[in-house]
Design a protein around this motif. Structure first.
Motif, PDB file in Angstrom:
ATOM      1  N   GLU A  36       0.832  -1.255  -0.139  1.00  0.00           N
ATOM      2  CA  GLU A  36       0.101   0.090  -0.044  1.00  0.00           C
ATOM      3  C   GLU A  36       0.940   1.286  -0.034  1.00  0.00           C
ATOM      4  OE1 GLU A  36      -4.195  -0.743   2.044  1.00  0.00           O
ATOM      5  OE2 GLU A  36      -3.042   0.402   3.205  1.00  0.00           O
ATOM      6  N   TRP A  94      -4.265   4.574   5.667  1.00  0.00           N
ATOM      7  CA  TRP A  94      -3.731   3.955   4.373  1.00  0.00           C
ATOM      8  C   TRP A  94      -2.331   4.376   4.172  1.00  0.00           C
ATOM      9  CZ3 TRP A  94      -5.143   1.369   0.066  1.00  0.00           C
ATOM     10  CH2 TRP A  94      -4.436   1.356  -0.986  1.00  0.00           C
ATOM     11  N   SER A  96      -7.869  -0.528  -1.379  1.00  0.00           N
ATOM     12  CA  SER A  96      -7.886   0.462  -2.430  1.00  0.00           C
ATOM     13  C   SER A  96      -9.252   1.248  -2.815  1.00  0.00           C
ATOM     14  CB  SER A  96      -7.453  -0.101  -3.796  1.00  0.00           C
ATOM     15  OG  SER A  96      -5.929  -0.622  -3.477  1.00  0.00           O
ATOM     16  N   ASP A 143      -5.941  -5.274   0.577  1.00  0.00           N
ATOM     17  CA  ASP A 143      -5.739  -4.012   0.611  1.00  0.00           C
ATOM     18  C   ASP A 143      -7.126  -3.088   0.736  1.00  0.00           C
ATOM     19  OD1 ASP A 143      -6.309  -2.746  -2.262  1.00  0.00           O
ATOM     20  OD2 ASP A 143      -5.188  -4.848  -2.546  1.00  0.00           O
TER      21      ASP A 143
END
Length: 344
Positions: free
Chosen positions: A115, A226, A174, A172
């Motif tokens: 990430e 994040w 995203s 993740d």
């Protein structure tokens, strides 16, 4: 504008567009990272050193000798040499809790690192823009943002989001991180308002869990910003990840997954590897409502692509050949090239 009830099933092939590792690359990183024979030598890597520290911490949390945990990491490392994905390797070791713990630790470690290095950044360079780097249109989440917002008044964005469910087999965040920025760009609203809309209206299911809950997301799972390469609560994040066997044992979770597929009038598979265990999570029996099915098979051999076509005709109960659309292109290209279909 999405007008038809749609479920997107997303795999590692889609996340690679954002510079996340493929299944093979993640296995390779685990093999190298858990090579503790290099510890203290000139060939020792930063990842190996950090993972060794976390193995000590895992041993302390598990109340096990560190040698026993390191041996489990070595067993995982050996299995990764033959594995097709880390998920399939963990499935092979559902009898060994220490190997599972080492595998989940490696996933949390390397996906957090991915990430932080991806082309999706924590914030845009310029306020009001997108946090994507490179050719932004060549990312499937950008194409998804267009599909969700194109021609949709702000007053109806919630209704549009309710038309879509995303089953994301990646770890993740995203989708969750990006889409609020897409709403900010599309409607000129504040980021907090956009995050609230996504949290309230968009259904994203992670069958294997994800590497922490973003700070604005609801729930009680451990939080992580994040792109936090080394979150302070890494072990708590790793502990809540789910192997295939663990997810299959959760009847409510499996029911929600299968309902997402069974209730969709349109199924879209993006970068999904169709591993049998993951397919079993999605389909209990053949569907009876004859949905349209769109599949990206980028990077697959012709034989596997043909097998997937046969599999989906059977599982989706497709009566007409034109209801199954197979594309050899990348995820972002499929969303772009079939945008008229997806908005119909």
């Amino acid at each position: 504008m999405l007008r038809t009830r749609t479920t997107l099933v997303v795999g590692a092939g889609a996340s690679m567009e954002l510079q996340f590792p493929s299944n093979a690359e993640l296995l390779a990183r685990i093999i190298q990272g858990y090579d503790f024979k290099r510890a203290g030598s000139e060939t020792s890597t930063r990842d190996g050193q950090l993972l060794l520290r976390n193995i000590y911490k895992l041993a302390e949390r598990s109340n096990k000798p560190v040698e026993e945990v390191a041996a489990a990491a070595e067993r995982l490392r050996n299995a990764c040499r033959l594995g097709r994905s880390i998920d399939s390797v963990l499935e092979q070791y559902d009898h060994d809790p220490l190997v599972l713990a080492c595998g989940k630790l490696a996933i949390a470690f390397f996906m957090g690192q991915a990430e932080s290095r991806s082309s999706l950044k924590d914030v845009p360079r310029v306020p009001g823009e997108l946090p994507l780097q490179g050719k932004v249109a060549e990312h499937w989440i950008y194409q998804l943002g267009q599909l969700i917002t194109s021609g949709v008044p702000r007053s109806r964005i919630g209704q549009t989001l309710e038309q879509i469910t995303i089953v994301n087999f990646n770890y993740d965040r995203s989708v969750e991180h990006f889409l609020p920025y897409a709403l900010v760009m599309a409607y000129g609203i504040e980021l907090k308002e956009a995050q609230d809309v996504i949290a309230d209206k968009l259904d994203v299911i992670h069958p294997h869990g994800m590497i922490g809950r973003l700070p604005w997301q609801k729930g009680e799972a451990p939080q992580a910003e994040w792109g936090a390469e080394q979150p302070w609560n890494l072990h708590a994040i790793a502990a809540q990840l789910k192997s295939l066997a663990e997810r299959s044992a959760d009847r409510n979770a499996v029911r929600d997954l299968r309902l997402a597929v069974a209730s969709a009038k349109r199924l879209v598979f993006l970068g999904f590897g169709f591993q049998p265990q993951n397919v079993d999570l999605l389909f209990e029996n053949s569907l009876s409502h004859n949905p349209e099915v769109l599949v990206s098979t980028y990077g697959m051999s012709p034989g596997n692509a043909a097998t997937i076509a046969l599999m989906l005709r059977r599982l989706a109960g497709l009566e007409n050949a034109d209801q199954l659309m197979i594309s050899p292109h990348k995820a972002w290209e499929v969303l772009r090239d079939y945008s008229l279909l997806l908005e119909s």
